[in-house]
Motif scaffolding. Structure first.
Motif, short mmCIF file in Angstrom:
data_model
loop_
_atom_site.label_atom_id
_atom_site.label_comp_id
_atom_site.label_asym_id
_atom_site.label_seq_id
_atom_site.Cartn_x
_atom_site.Cartn_y
_atom_site.Cartn_z
N LYS A 95 0.81 -1.27 0.02
CA LYS A 95 0.02 -0.09 0.08
C LYS A 95 0.95 1.20 0.07
N VAL A 96 0.27 2.25 -0.69
CA VAL A 96 1.32 3.53 -0.73
C VAL A 96 0.94 4.16 0.47
N VAL A 97 2.27 4.78 1.03
CA VAL A 97 2.01 5.49 2.46
C VAL A 97 1.37 6.79 1.83
N GLU A 98 0.57 7.47 2.74
CA GLU A 98 -0.25 8.49 2.35
C GLU A 98 0.59 9.89 2.24
N GLY A 99 1.59 9.87 2.94
CA GLY A 99 2.28 11.38 2.59
C GLY A 99 3.52 11.19 3.76
N SER A 100 4.39 12.33 3.46
CA SER A 100 5.63 12.39 3.99
C SER A 100 5.66 13.75 4.64
N PHE A 101 5.89 13.87 6.04
CA PHE A 101 6.09 15.25 6.61
C PHE A 101 7.38 15.59 7.18
N VAL A 102 7.35 16.99 7.40
CA VAL A 102 8.45 17.48 8.22
C VAL A 102 8.03 18.30 9.35
#
Length: 406
Positions: A95-102
């Motif tokens: 499954k694709v991970v929904e997002g990347s955050f900082v």
């Protein structure tokens, strides 16, 4: 067990299972042993949680799979290519991970994944966005085999700090690029040749282009599925099999003794636990090493509905490791259950050229498996005498990724 094998593998961590699978696919006779009653070693997933003292909502074993290491797969990374080569994709779903955050200035920002998100993002100002866009165009067009794409940069000698200076990028953009895109844990890379960083940013961009949400993939039911998938390949597997002795003759491995039986071999692969030889952007939380938080949920078949599993990890810098990850834990409140573990890092001091014993390295604190794959390729080259050739992979990418809306 009283037979002769080309390769004996001790431990069923991901590194060992991939090497075992590759050797099996290449026609080697492989015996794979693990002293534990389960697959995965340090890369396994814990279930049921009752085994570690959990109860109540955590007691339904079917709901929970808790990884021991915090990792994702880069969608265009080396591990995906290894999955293709060995055809382990038949046994796994992703499954694709929904997002990347900082984390910046006390707030959490999404790493832009589209041009629209980039224009609307508050991570940098409008003029910075224009300069950053020129930098990204340079990286996208860069080809280390074509000097015409260098634009005055020497990839082997120009430092990454000088490249940032060339494009007049500010400190916030530098921090974002180095840690959110190139995924470095520290700033040590700034004074090193820029080629590695450029390739890291290209990998992030190419992985992001697969789906447009984030560059990461995650296996349904947890990372423990990865080593188990490789265990489906050819070879003989034995769990709950202790190793009593490694038999050496004239400084070279010739076999393994277990419970009175001896299996002979020409080469031996093992995890660091067999030979414990110790390995002898942070500005936002006043640290040298970044803190990573990987969050997964019911959508990944690893937690009960409405619950999340978050793994906060970093490289230990003080004598109070739990306090080091407090900035991350504060963002995750309220927390129903918390586990704290410290893992030592090990690496071999013998390259195996004489002994034919090849020991893997420990899993590091990065968010992905690229360093693990580098270790796998290095061991393979030392064992086989030639580099692993990814061009042998013929299967379609859909065999790994599945449908974009899964």
């Amino acid at each position: 067990m009283d037979e002769e094998y080309d390769v004996i593998v001790l431990g069923t961590g991901l590194t060992e299972c991939i090497l075992s699978g590759i050797m099996s696919v290449n026609g080697k006779k492989v015996l794979h042993m693990d002293r534990n009653p389960y697959y995965g070693g340090e890369s396994s997933s814990i279930t049921p949680l009752e085994e570690v003292g959990c109860s109540g909502v955590f007691s339904c074993w079917r709901d929970w799979n808790v990884d021991l290491i915090p990792k994702f797969l880069m969608a265009n990374g080396q591990l995906v290519k290894m999955l293709l080569y060995t055809e382990v994709t038949r046994y796994l779903d992703f499954k694709v991970v929904e997002g990347s955050f900082v984390y910046k200035g006390g707030k959490i920002y999404k790493v832009p994944s589209t041009e629209t998100e980039a224009l609307a993002s508050n991570l940098m100002g409008m003029f910075e966005k224009r300069r950053f866009r020129k930098f990204l165009v340079f990286v996208a067009n860069f080809d280390e085999n074509d000097p015409k794409t260098f634009e005055g940069v020497d990839p082997q000698n120009t430092s990454m700090r000088d490249v940032y200076r060339k494009f007049d990028l500010g400190q916030d953009v530098i921090d974002f690029t180095g840690h959110a895109l190139a995924l470095y844990r520290t700033d040590d890379y700034l004074d090193q040749p820029c080629l590695e960083t450029i390739n890291r940013i290209k990998l992030y961009s190419e992985s992001l282009a697969r789906y447009g949400k984030s560059p990461y993939l995650y296996p349904l039911y947890g990372l423990g599925e990865l080593p188990q998938g490789f265990c489906h390949l050819w070879g003989t597997y034995m769990l709950n099999k202790p190793v009593d002795d490694i038999i050496m003759e004239n400084g070279k491995v010739v076999g393994v003794k277990s419970e009175g039986e001896v299996a002979r071999c020409k080469q031996l692969i093992c995890d660091p636990a067999m030979f414990l030889t110790a390995c002898g952007r942070p500005n936002q939380v006043n640290r040298k090493s970044d803190i990573y938080v990987c969050m997964i949920s019911y959508a990944h078949n690893v937690a009960a509905q409405g619950k999340y599993i978050a793994i906060a990890s970093t490289t230990v810098e003080t004598t109070d490791p739990e306090k080091e990850v407090e900035p991350a834990l504060e963002l995750l409140e309220p927390i129903d259950q918390k586990f704290v573990a410290i893992s030592d890092l090990y690496e071999p001091i013998d390259d195996g050229s004489e002994s034919q014993v090849f020991c893997s390295c420990s899993y590091d604190a990065t968010t992905h498996f690229e360093t693990t794959c580098n270790d796998i390729k290095d061991i393979y080259k030392r064992m086989a005498g030639s580099a692993f050739d990814f061009e042998n992979m013929k299967r379609k990418q859909n065999d790994v990724f599945g449908e974009a809306d899964q």
